[in-house]
Motif scaffolding. Structure first.
Motif, PDB file in Angstrom:
ATOM      1  N   LYS A 131      11.052   9.078 -15.298  1.00 31.23           N
ATOM      2  CA  LYS A 131      10.509   7.716 -15.413  1.00 31.23           C
ATOM      3  C   LYS A 131      10.941   6.650 -14.218  1.00 31.23           C
ATOM      4  O   LYS A 131      10.479   5.755 -13.975  1.00 31.23           O
ATOM      5  N   VAL A 132      12.263   7.168 -13.788  1.00 23.99           N
ATOM      6  CA  VAL A 132      12.676   6.499 -12.621  1.00 23.99           C
ATOM      7  C   VAL A 132      11.661   6.470 -11.217  1.00 23.99           C
ATOM      8  O   VAL A 132      11.330   5.432 -10.843  1.00 23.99           O
ATOM      9  N   LEU A 133      11.183   7.703 -11.312  1.00 23.40           N
ATOM     10  CA  LEU A 133      10.217   7.994 -10.034  1.00 23.40           C
ATOM     11  C   LEU A 133       8.838   7.228 -10.361  1.00 23.40           C
ATOM     12  O   LEU A 133       8.096   6.899  -9.521  1.00 23.40           O
ATOM     13  N   ALA A 134       8.367   7.048 -11.611  1.00 25.57           N
ATOM     14  CA  ALA A 134       7.202   6.547 -11.949  1.00 25.57           C
ATOM     15  C   ALA A 134       7.523   5.200 -12.068  1.00 25.57           C
ATOM     16  O   ALA A 134       6.496   4.138 -12.298  1.00 25.57           O
ATOM     17  N   GLY A 135       8.609   4.442 -11.739  1.00 25.34           N
ATOM     18  CA  GLY A 135       8.619   2.955 -11.772  1.00 25.34           C
ATOM     19  C   GLY A 135       8.841   2.403 -13.575  1.00 25.34           C
ATOM     20  O   GLY A 135       8.425   1.256 -13.682  1.00 25.34           O
ATOM     21  N   ARG A 136       9.016   3.442 -14.325  1.00 27.26           N
ATOM     22  CA  ARG A 136       9.276   2.876 -15.773  1.00 27.26           C
ATOM     23  C   ARG A 136      10.181   1.770 -16.031  1.00 27.26           C
ATOM     24  O   ARG A 136      11.379   1.697 -15.329  1.00 27.26           O
ATOM     25  N   LYS A 137       9.937   0.933 -17.179  1.00 26.97           N
ATOM     26  CA  LYS A 137      10.782  -0.155 -17.338  1.00 26.97           C
ATOM     27  C   LYS A 137      12.189   0.282 -18.178  1.00 26.97           C
ATOM     28  O   LYS A 137      13.138  -0.472 -18.475  1.00 26.97           O
ATOM     29  N   ASP A 138      11.908   1.610 -18.703  1.00 29.50           N
ATOM     30  CA  ASP A 138      13.111   2.151 -19.644  1.00 29.50           C
ATOM     31  C   ASP A 138      13.490   3.369 -19.146  1.00 29.50           C
ATOM     32  O   ASP A 138      13.214   4.294 -19.829  1.00 29.50           O
ATOM     33  N   THR A 176       0.886  -1.272  -0.004  1.00 30.53           N
ATOM     34  CA  THR A 176       0.017   0.143  -0.138  1.00 30.53           C
ATOM     35  C   THR A 176       0.929   1.079  -0.049  1.00 30.53           C
ATOM     36  O   THR A 176       0.273   2.345  -0.170  1.00 30.53           O
ATOM     37  N   SER A 177       1.990   0.926   0.040  1.00 35.26           N
ATOM     38  CA  SER A 177       2.955   2.307   0.303  1.00 35.26           C
ATOM     39  C   SER A 177       3.391   3.166  -1.438  1.00 35.26           C
ATOM     40  O   SER A 177       3.604   4.039  -1.230  1.00 35.26           O
ATOM     41  N   LYS A 178       2.899   2.143  -2.232  1.00 31.19           N
ATOM     42  CA  LYS A 178       2.906   2.531  -3.550  1.00 31.19           C
ATOM     43  C   LYS A 178       1.639   3.145  -4.317  1.00 31.19           C
ATOM     44  O   LYS A 178       0.563   2.271  -4.032  1.00 31.19           O
ATOM     45  N   GLU A 179       1.600   4.250  -4.977  1.00 28.64           N
ATOM     46  CA  GLU A 179       0.414   4.668  -5.286  1.00 28.64           C
ATOM     47  C   GLU A 179       0.047   3.635  -6.541  1.00 28.64           C
ATOM     48  O   GLU A 179      -1.067   3.426  -6.981  1.00 28.64           O
ATOM     49  N   SER A 180       0.963   3.365  -7.523  1.00 28.56           N
ATOM     50  CA  SER A 180       0.742   2.578  -8.508  1.00 28.56           C
ATOM     51  C   SER A 180       0.621   1.169  -8.224  1.00 28.56           C
ATOM     52  O   SER A 180       1.593   0.702  -7.301  1.00 28.56           O
ATOM     53  N   ILE A 181      -0.146   0.426  -8.840  1.00 26.32           N
ATOM     54  CA  ILE A 181      -0.289  -1.045  -8.505  1.00 26.32           C
ATOM     55  C   ILE A 181       0.338  -1.886  -9.539  1.00 26.32           C
ATOM     56  O   ILE A 181       1.148  -3.186  -9.327  1.00 26.32           O
ATOM     57  N   VAL A 182      -0.032  -1.607 -10.775  1.00 28.91           N
ATOM     58  CA  VAL A 182       0.700  -2.312 -11.799  1.00 28.91           C
ATOM     59  C   VAL A 182       0.498  -1.189 -13.255  1.00 28.91           C
ATOM     60  O   VAL A 182       0.181  -0.419 -13.301  1.00 28.91           O
ATOM     61  N   GLU A 183       1.647  -1.561 -14.077  1.00 26.51           N
ATOM     62  CA  GLU A 183       1.938  -0.667 -15.164  1.00 26.51           C
ATOM     63  C   GLU A 183       2.170  -1.370 -16.445  1.00 26.51           C
ATOM     64  O   GLU A 183       2.893  -2.551 -16.504  1.00 26.51           O
ATOM     65  N   ILE A 184       1.647  -1.027 -17.670  1.00 28.70           N
ATOM     66  CA  ILE A 184       2.138  -1.468 -18.763  1.00 28.70           C
ATOM     67  C   ILE A 184       2.898  -0.204 -19.359  1.00 28.70           C
ATOM     68  O   ILE A 184       2.436   0.825 -19.502  1.00 28.70           O
ATOM     69  N   PRO A 185       4.438  -0.274 -19.721  1.00 27.80           N
ATOM     70  CA  PRO A 185       5.107   0.678 -19.720  1.00 27.80           C
ATOM     71  C   PRO A 185       4.941   1.677 -21.133  1.00 27.80           C
ATOM     72  O   PRO A 185       5.525   2.533 -21.120  1.00 27.80           O
ATOM     73  N   GLN A 186       4.456   0.753 -22.082  1.00 30.49           N
ATOM     74  CA  GLN A 186       4.660   1.695 -23.438  1.00 30.49           C
ATOM     75  C   GLN A 186       3.482   1.208 -24.304  1.00 30.49           C
ATOM     76  O   GLN A 186       3.111  -0.162 -24.347  1.00 30.49           O
ATOM     77  N   GLY A 187       2.752   2.095 -25.114  1.00 35.37           N
ATOM     78  CA  GLY A 187       1.796   1.536 -25.860  1.00 35.37           C
ATOM     79  C   GLY A 187       1.133   3.205 -26.382  1.00 35.37           C
ATOM     80  O   GLY A 187       1.838   4.043 -26.322  1.00 35.37           O
ATOM     81  N   GLN A 188       0.106   2.968 -27.413  1.00 36.95           N
ATOM     82  CA  GLN A 188      -0.570   4.049 -27.706  1.00 36.95           C
ATOM     83  C   GLN A 188      -2.043   4.038 -27.545  1.00 36.95           C
ATOM     84  O   GLN A 188      -2.574   3.068 -27.418  1.00 36.95           O
ATOM     85  N   LEU A 189      -2.308   5.308 -27.305  1.00 35.08           N
ATOM     86  CA  LEU A 189      -4.009   5.539 -26.791  1.00 35.08           C
ATOM     87  C   LEU A 189      -4.624   6.003 -28.000  1.00 35.08           C
ATOM     88  O   LEU A 189      -4.274   6.981 -28.769  1.00 35.08           O
ATOM     89  N   TYR A 190      -5.875   5.530 -28.402  1.00 36.55           N
ATOM     90  CA  TYR A 190      -6.512   5.559 -29.506  1.00 36.55           C
ATOM     91  C   TYR A 190      -8.064   5.949 -28.795  1.00 36.55           C
ATOM     92  O   TYR A 190      -8.466   5.130 -27.970  1.00 36.55           O
ATOM     93  N   LEU A 191      -8.942   6.861 -29.680  1.00 40.76           N
ATOM     94  CA  LEU A 191     -10.322   6.713 -29.368  1.00 40.76           C
ATOM     95  C   LEU A 191     -10.941   6.367 -30.548  1.00 40.76           C
ATOM     96  O   LEU A 191     -10.695   6.909 -31.643  1.00 40.76           O
ATOM     97  N   VAL A 192     -11.837   5.127 -30.573  1.00 38.90           N
ATOM     98  CA  VAL A 192     -12.260   4.687 -31.707  1.00 38.90           C
ATOM     99  C   VAL A 192     -13.779   4.938 -31.672  1.00 38.90           C
ATOM    100  O   VAL A 192     -14.496   4.572 -30.579  1.00 38.90           O
ATOM    101  N   ARG A 193     -14.406   5.479 -32.909  1.00 37.85           N
ATOM    102  CA  ARG A 193     -15.717   5.589 -33.021  1.00 37.85           C
ATOM    103  C   ARG A 193     -16.069   4.985 -34.081  1.00 37.85           C
ATOM    104  O   ARG A 193     -16.445   5.503 -35.386  1.00 37.85           O
ATOM    105  N   PRO A 194     -16.620   3.793 -34.166  1.00 35.22           N
ATOM    106  CA  PRO A 194     -17.068   2.734 -35.118  1.00 35.22           C
ATOM    107  C   PRO A 194     -18.569   3.279 -35.586  1.00 35.22           C
ATOM    108  O   PRO A 194     -18.485   3.035 -37.182  1.00 35.22           O
TER     109      PRO A 194
END
Length: 795
Positions: A721-728, A15-33
């Motif tokens: 990135k270090v403080l955010a726990g990033r993998k890269d 509980t000391s960490k605000e972040s529980i789990v992370e996917i470090p890299q990707g792209q965000l889209y808004l899709v309107r079919p």
């Protein structure tokens, strides 16, 4: 089988960490079919997906945060002006947050090409609108499964208002929406997709995430990837060393064994069941032995060079193994459960700590032992070919011939051939001092000092050469350490042959004008400014260190220059090695034993003492405000948060008030991944050895980057990135020769000054690359200086 239920229990438990789990890299889209507004919109080209706690119990957020590459934020300011940059960097533009609720219909799928996608409803949009997070191909299937499992349990807690440990399989199935298709984020027809199996979440195994491959499969993959019929042979395990006789077994556990394959950049399963044993084989000597049912796989001494990394999310331990010829290999052990890995970690860290400190592990306190264990389990691992496309996510420096920072090379003999750039005096560049007050850098080379001007277009220009560094008595010497002083008008020099004195060089005349005798009996092992930015002022006093004393030096005193009233001397052999100061004058002192003392002023006891991990600390830096302490060891760097966050001293720094016995800060251990270490040594044939790491520095600048070097590689860590726990969090730049010294240009984190054995240059940080097999192997093709480029005064 390693169940996701066990992993999420571990992730939720901290509980000391605000972040529980992370996917470090990707792209965000808004899709309107179904919308006439357009089929899809790319929101963030490069982003990280995180599940975070909120301030309310049982409430969690899905956060998609834009990731900036080096220099991208500055690009906004240059192209759109400061107002546009501020708008672009605002929370709304930089981050999208979604309350994890059943109404989102959060789900994932893995498409035919291996691409993983998360999707959820846009509750504020039109019917059918979806947000889609398309994961980078370096993200493993098991990471996707873990992330979805955590999201499901967060939705469970929100709906039922009770901890996720109480959830039944039937209850969790309410949040499984994998039967709903996810349209492609592209306007073209959607490819055939394969959804993640809607089997009970409990039975999704983490080994899917690491999808171990047989050697046969790996060969096929490599051949397919390279498009060549030429067979690529995977890395073979070296022959094992002979096993010494054990006097005591510290731990013995079962695990899977994997070996890092250099051609493919991934770990290959070698043996599904081995015995990993740590034993004592002599006085303060310990041995790690990996044995299979039919063969001995490897054995080696437990020393700091094994570079141990524990990852409890994947129940794995990664380490380096060295053969007698100096070759480095990276191995991975995967355990059946967290309890097994914890027992193995305790045994291995006991052996490593005792070997380094020559003190029994049981003689330390429980809190100090936990401090050591925490330092070696905060890294994450990457267990497959990242298939990174450098052109897509790195800013390259183009047109190097005309626009890049120029390298300054100098011939000792000006009449030599044009191609000659190696001096004949046998000396090489050894130290670097970067000016704060004036745009100058000073490079020590034997008994000479080169002076370089920083140009407005971020190049270095040779200014002059101080050809002879001599004592006032005329004796030539090579400075062991240098420090700029008194508004960059003086350079303080240390002579290894006279450890009780220091020398002052007047830079206007380029001559040593004073010898300062510090004390008859107390030597000067190191020295540091009175305050972090004293170099910018006329401040005359500064700090000195001996092996067991901390004191103030005042050159204005007659006779010996030590201020006796400000001496703090210890009777024990503390082996002090380095010191650093904050803007207010708080002092951090490190030792060869690896501990760190924090003082609010000289002459008094330390307010805080941080335990030793065992490795000598060779360099120390502190952020201007005292929040961050940066300690360099040979194979890793410690980043320590000195701000206290709970208890009666909440809000105070460790320099001001001592840490409570049970609340010492958890050090962040900045290290190269073991696979990168193995690749570095595979290429260079030399062991890892960091130069003293430094923050970027400026009176009004925040520390955003960390710089160090090892061999021919410069490495920089991104603090965000270090403080955010990033993998890269780090990038690299390779040179042809060993980097002897490095530092940021004052007032900037974008330009780095580098001293090679026979060259000095300033390089843009945006030219650094992510560490891949290609960037590690790359041999730089620097431009040779023409005769017209060489300044008349040889250096």
């Amino acid at each position: 089988m390693f169940m996701l239920r066990n992993v999420t229990k571990y992730l939720f438990g901290d509980t000391s960490k605000e972040s529980i789990v992370e996917i470090p890299q990707g792209q965000l889209y808004l899709v309107r079919p179904l919308s006439p507004k357009g089929y899809s919109e790319l929101i963030f080209k490069d982003a990280a997906a995180t599940i975070r706690r909120t301030g309310q119990e049982y409430q969690y957020q899905l956060v998609i945060q834009r990731a900036y590459e080096e220099g991208e934020e500055e690009l906004f300011a240059e192209e759109d002006g400061e107002d546009a940059a501020a708008e672009a960097l605002s929370t709304d533009k930089d981050e999208k947050t979604f309350l994890l609720d059943q109404g989102l219909h959060f789900r994932s799928e893995i498409r035919e090409g291996g691409e993983a996608v998360f999707a959820w409803r846009d509750l504020s949009g039109d019917p059918g609108d979806l947000y889609e997070f398309v994961c980078d191909r370096s993200v493993q299937a098991g990471e996707v499964g873990t992330f979805e499992m955590v999201a499901i349990k967060c939705q469970y807690e929100r709906k039922f208002r009770k901890p996720q440990e109480a959830a039944t399989e039937k209850e969790l199935q309410q949040f499984n929406f994998t039967d709903q298709t996810i349209p492609s984020a592209s306007a073209v027809s959607s490819p055939t997709t394969k959804a993640i199996e809607p089997s009970p979440p409990k039975h999704r195994a983490i080994e899917e995430s690491l999808a171990t491959q047989t050697k046969k499969d790996m060969n096929a993959n490599i051949s397919k990837k390279r498009g060549s019929d030429k067979e690529v042979v995977p890395t073979a395990a070296p022959p094992p060393a002979s096993v010494p006789t054990a006097s005591e077994i510290l731990c013995k556990e079962r695990a899977e064994l994997h070996l890092f394959d250099f051609p493919s950049g991934s770990f290959i399963l070698q043996d599904p069941s081995v015995s990993a044993t740590v034993s004592e084989v002599g006085k303060w000597q310990y041995w790690l032995q990996i044995s299979g049912q039919d063969k001995e796989w490897l054995g080696q001494p437990v020393v700091a060079d094994i570079n141990p990394v524990f990852n409890f999310e994947y129940l794995s331990f990664i380490f380096n193994h060295y053969t007698e010829d100096g070759s480095a290999y990276s191995w991975l052990l995967r355990f059946k459960d967290q309890e097994t890995e914890e027992r193995f970690q305790e045994g291995l860290m006991q052996a490593l700590w005792e070997q380094l400190n020559e003190v029994k592990w049981t003689k330390t306190t429980d809190d100090d032992r936990q401090y050591v264990l925490d330092a070696f389990q905060d890294l994450t691992m990457e267990d497959a070919d990242p298939a990174e496309k450098e052109g897509e996510d790195e800013e390259e420096v183009e047109d190097l011939e005309d626009n890049s920072q120029r390298t300054e090379e100098y011939d000792s003999d000006e009449s030599g051939d044009e191609g000659a750039n190696k001096p004949e005096d046998g000396d090489i560049n050894s130290q670097l001092a970067v000016g704060y007050k004036h745009d100058r850098s000073f490079v020590v080379r034997g008994s000479k000092i080169g002076v370089f001007k920083h140009t407005p277009n971020n190049n270095l220009e040779f200014s002059t050469n101080i050809s002879k560094v001599e004592t006032p008595g005329g004796k030539l010497f090579s400075p062991k350490k240098v420090m700029l002083h008194a508004e960059d008008t003086d350079l303080i020099l240390q002579n290894a042959d006279n450890p009780n004195s220091l020398y002052r060089m007047d830079l206007e005349y380029g001559k040593v004008v004073d010898e300062w005798k510090v004390h008859d009996d107390i030597q000067v092992k190191n020295f540091a400014p009175e305050k972090k930015f004293s170099q910018m002022t006329g401040e005359q006093t500064f700090l000195g260190l001996s092996h067991n004393a901390l004191y103030r030096i005042d050159p204005r005193l007659s006779g010996n220059k030590m201020v006796d009233s400000d001496l703090k001397q210890y009777t024990s052999k503390n082996a002090f090695s380095s010191a650093a100061t904050t803007e207010k004058g708080y002092i951090a002192v490190a030792s060869d034993k690896g501990d760190i003392r924090m003082f609010d002023k000289l002459g008094l006891r330390a307010k805080s003492t941080l335990p030793a991990l065992g490795d000598p600390i060779i360099g120390l830096d502190v952020s201007a405000d005292g929040r961050w302490v940066l300690a360099t060891c040979r194979t890793y760097i410690l980043l320590i948060d000195a701000l206290q966050k709970e208890g009666k001293n909440e809000g105070k720094l460790g320099f001001e008030k001592g840490f409570a016995k049970d609340s010492k800060p958890q050090p962040r251990r900045l290290a190269l991944s073991p696979s990168h270490v193995a690749q570095f040594q595979y290429e260079t044939k030399v062991p890892l050895s960091f130069t003293p790491a430094r923050f970027n520095t400026g009176v009004d600048d925040k520390e955003t980057s960390i710089i160090t070097a090892t061999g021919p590689f410069i490495v920089t860590w991104n603090m965000k990135k270090v403080l955010a726990g990033r993998k890269d969090p780090y990038t690299i730049k390779r040179y042809e020769e060993e980097v002897k010294a490095d530092d940021f240009k004052y007032g900037s984190d974008k330009n780095v000054i580098v001293a090679l054995p026979n060259e000095v240059n300033m390089v843009a940080k945006q030219s650094f690359k992510k560490p891949t097999r290609e960037s590690i192997m790359a041999t730089p093709q620097g431009r040779r200086l023409r005769r017209s480029d060489v300044v008349d005064s040889p250096y």
